[in-house]
Design a protein around this motif. Structure first.
Motif, short mmCIF file in Angstrom:
data_model
loop_
_atom_site.label_atom_id
_atom_site.label_comp_id
_atom_site.label_asym_id
_atom_site.label_seq_id
_atom_site.Cartn_x
_atom_site.Cartn_y
_atom_site.Cartn_z
N CYS A 18 37.78 38.13 40.65
CA CYS A 18 38.50 38.67 39.50
C CYS A 18 38.81 37.55 38.52
O CYS A 18 38.72 36.37 38.86
CB CYS A 18 39.80 39.36 39.93
N THR A 19 39.16 37.93 37.35
CA THR A 19 39.58 37.00 36.31
C THR A 19 41.00 37.37 35.90
O THR A 19 41.27 38.54 35.62
CB THR A 19 38.66 37.10 35.08
N PRO A 20 41.92 36.40 35.88
CA PRO A 20 43.30 36.73 35.48
C PRO A 20 43.33 37.31 34.07
O PRO A 20 42.61 36.84 33.17
CB PRO A 20 44.02 35.38 35.54
N ALA A 21 44.14 38.31 33.88
CA ALA A 21 44.29 38.94 32.57
C ALA A 21 45.62 38.50 31.96
O ALA A 21 46.65 38.48 32.64
CB ALA A 21 44.24 40.45 32.69
N TYR A 22 45.61 38.14 30.68
CA TYR A 22 46.81 37.71 29.99
C TYR A 22 47.08 38.64 28.81
O TYR A 22 46.15 39.17 28.20
CB TYR A 22 46.66 36.27 29.50
N ARG A 23 48.35 38.79 28.50
CA ARG A 23 48.73 39.65 27.40
C ARG A 23 48.24 39.07 26.08
O ARG A 23 48.40 37.89 25.81
CB ARG A 23 50.25 39.81 27.35
#
Length: 259
Positions: A18-23
């Motif tokens: 997975c790839t971290p998601a940021y706002r």
């Protein structure tokens, strides 16, 4: 991660793929990203820039560049009234008046507000920028600092023209920043073309860039480390920036990391 073409149909995807998601939020023509851990709220809202939606102002995107300096160096330079007569003596600085004007400072939870009035050289090439033909004009500067690395420079000339610059000094690594700068003006393209305004501020920022890139980006933040750097009265805004950055670090259990 929902699909890997090389996997067989129905083959489970390991959870660590997975790839971290940021706002991320689009505002004022830019993408604003919070690097808070996924699921956590940003530490502060995006600064309010009312001119963007004000029909009395036009928006001019000036530049976004990589500079070999640090956010703190760029910020303290932005609020330093003593550098105009020297660093900007070829543009708007008045060399005969090296004594810096004093800021009226109001500290806020998200930074501070700083107001002052300075004299500024106004050669013929700058007349359309200032809206004045006087050889020396004044800049009524209503500045604001936003934690951690943004500022608003609101310049009002005696002509009534407002020249409002927004800067974001985003760190890339220990020695480089991404500098974004855009401008709001309450005049028209016929009064002063956008190209002239971009060129005007480009020349001024080149003067700052030359000095900033000659300094050590490892700027002192914790002023308890006496003897590393020294300050004078006109450095008050820069010292307040350091104080607020240290308080921000302390609230999150962190400390300054330096060479």
């Amino acid at each position: 991660m929902i699909r890997i073409p090389q996997f067989d149909a129905g083959q489970p995807i390991p959870p660590e793929y997975c790839t971290p998601a940021y706002r991320c939020e689009a505002r004022y023509g830019y993408a604003w990203v919070s690097l808070a851990p996924p699921g956590e709220e940003p530490l502060a809202p995006i600064p309010d820039v009312p001119e963007f939606d004000d029909p009395g102002y036009r928006t001019i995107f000036q530049f976004h560049e990589r500079w070999a300096t640090s956010p703190l160096r760029a910020l303290e330079n932005s609020f330093d009234n003593s550098h105009f007569s020297f660093v900007h003596r070829a543009t708007f600085g008045v060399a005969a008046q090296p004594r810096p004007s004093r800021y009226e400072l109001v500290e806020r939870d998200d930074g501070f507000y700083a107001e002052t009035v300075i004299d500024a050289a106004n050669p013929e090439a700058f007349h359309r920028v200032s809206g004045s033909t006087d050889p020396i004009t004044q800049r009524h500067m209503r500045n604001a600092y936003f934690l951690p690395f943004s500022r608003r420079l609101d310049i009002e000339y005696p002509s009534g023209i407002r020249h409002v610059i927004i800067n974001c000094f985003t760190p890339i690594d220990d020695g480089h920043i991404q500098l974004c700068q855009w401008l709001f003006r309450n005049d028209s393209e016929e009064d002063c073309p956008a190209r002239m305004l971009i060129d005007f501020d480009h020349v001024i920022t080149r003067e700052d860039k030359a000095i900033l890139e000659s300094t050590d980006p490892d700027a002192l933040v914790d002023t308890r480390r006496r003897g590393v750097e020294y300050s004078m009265p006109s450095d008050r805004p820069g010292m307040l920036i350091r104080k607020q950055l240290m308080e921000l670090l302390a609230r999150h259990g962190e400390a300054e990391v330096h060479r």
